[in-house]
Design an enzyme around this catalytic site. Structure first.
Site, mmCIF file in Angstrom:
data_model
loop_
_atom_site.group_PDB
_atom_site.id
_atom_site.type_symbol
_atom_site.label_atom_id
_atom_site.label_comp_id
_atom_site.label_asym_id
_atom_site.label_seq_id
_atom_site.Cartn_x
_atom_site.Cartn_y
_atom_site.Cartn_z
ATOM 1 N N GLU A 1 -14.564 -18.274 -20.264
ATOM 2 C CA GLU A 1 -13.981 -16.937 -20.227
ATOM 3 C C GLU A 1 -12.869 -16.892 -19.180
ATOM 4 O O GLU A 1 -13.093 -17.310 -18.048
ATOM 5 C CB GLU A 1 -15.061 -15.897 -19.908
ATOM 6 C CG GLU A 1 -16.137 -15.830 -20.983
ATOM 7 C CD GLU A 1 -17.214 -14.785 -20.710
ATOM 8 O OE1 GLU A 1 -17.139 -14.079 -19.673
ATOM 9 O OE2 GLU A 1 -18.137 -14.667 -21.532
ATOM 10 N N HIS B 1 -16.374 -9.556 -23.035
ATOM 11 C CA HIS B 1 -17.544 -9.418 -22.167
ATOM 12 C C HIS B 1 -17.698 -7.977 -21.672
ATOM 13 O O HIS B 1 -17.878 -7.718 -20.479
ATOM 14 C CB HIS B 1 -17.446 -10.383 -20.976
ATOM 15 C CG HIS B 1 -18.788 -10.767 -20.425
ATOM 16 N ND1 HIS B 1 -19.058 -12.030 -19.944
ATOM 17 C CD2 HIS B 1 -19.941 -10.061 -20.255
ATOM 18 C CE1 HIS B 1 -20.312 -12.088 -19.503
ATOM 19 N NE2 HIS B 1 -20.857 -10.894 -19.700
#
Length: 311
Positions: free
Chosen positions: A264, A283
């Site tokens: 990420e 997220h």
């Protein structure tokens, strides 16, 4: 005066609640400026993070006075919990504070993926009219939602799904089949293999451990019901992203939604790029205005109490 450092975004009201009586240092950009964070941690008694700040051996070595780590969320895979325990540092997650937000994400996204009619905006705006294809969408009513993991989030998701008229089954090796929670929730406890085979929608609610890394791999994707949809709000490493992309392109799965990824931000060369019937979010499954306020205030109270007990 004890020092508190906050390295990622926190609700302003909660930040203000920590200000009286402490030397508060709040800089959300520290998560991307590690050297600056390590410098200010010399002398800090508490650190508050989200999921990106790596509370590892190097950080702990730079914070000899550290006694408390507050986590604005639930997962602890960015925190070396064992090293903290050895140092006598209390780690405080915001248990339960964002469960409702994640549960809503799961159930509404399952309905969107099953209906398969909400990803056509670009086509319709371009003058196309894919009505025949999109008329094949499915209702949530009567479909089966399979929950892999049945903690607080799973239980709230089950309640919401049942309000949609869905049947809910779940697998959780930590809960015996005769545990009263199954009957109380109206959820059937099944084996993992049975869950994958029977579910129209599968949602993952497990931590990232050696045992769960790539839990959903090519073999398990193949064992899922044809046309089923997959939702992951847990941890990215739980799903083999390349295998998922293949399953979507082969049209074995009806769709998928990923809120978490092995890396990420998601790399631009990810195998997921361009995969059909795929929803990607950054997220944020557990991050809403309401959840952020709850999470932030919970951690503010717990961190304040912990530091006051050290006085």
């Amino acid at each position: 005066m004890k020092r508190i450092c906050i390295s990622e975004f926190m609700d302003p009201v909660a930040v203000q609640a920590l200000t009286p009586g402490f030397d508060l240092r709040y800089e959300p950009a520290w998560v991307d400026r590690r050297d600056d964070l390590l410098e200010v941690l010399d002398g800090a008694h508490a650190l508050i993070v989200r999921n990106r700040t790596q509370v590892d051996a190097g950080l702990l070595a730079s914070a000899p006075a550290l006694r408390v780590v507050g986590r604005l969320g639930v997962g602890l895979d960015n925190i070396d919990v064992d090293a903290c325990r050895q140092r006598g540092i209390r780690v405080i997650p915001a248990a339960g504070a964002n469960a409702r937000s994640v549960a809503e994400y799961v159930v509404t996204t399952a309905a969107v993926l099953l209906r398969a009619g909400y990803l056509s905006s670009a086509e319709v705006a371009a003058g196309k009219w894919p009505r025949p294809k999109l008329s094949e969408g499915r209702e949530a009513l009567g479909k089966t939602l399979g929950l892999v993991g049945f903690g607080d989030i799973g239980r709230q998701a089950a309640a919401l799904a049942r309000a949609f008229g869905m049947e809910v089954i779940a697998h959780d090796p930590m809960l015996p089949a005769d545990h009263p929670v199954w009957a109380a929730a109206g959820v059937r406890c099944v084996s993992f293999d049975a869950l994958l085979a029977q579910s129209d929608a599968v949602s993952l609610h497990v931590p990232l451990l050696d045992a769960t890394r790539n839990l959903i791999d090519a073999g398990r994707l193949a064992s899922m019901k044809s046309g089923a949809v997959l939702i992951n709000t847990a941890r990215g490493g739980v799903v083999d992203e390349a295998a998922l992309a293949d399953a979507l392109r082969a049209e074995h799965l009806g769709g998928a939604a990923l809120d978490v990824f092995a890396r990420e931000p998601l790399p631009v060369d990810s195998p997921l790029a361009g995969a059909p019937n795929l929803i990607l979010t950054p997220h944020i499954g557990g991050v809403t205005r309401e959840a952020n306020a709850r999470v932030s205030m919970m951690i503010a109270r717990e961190v304040r109490q912990s530091l006051e007990e050290l006085a």
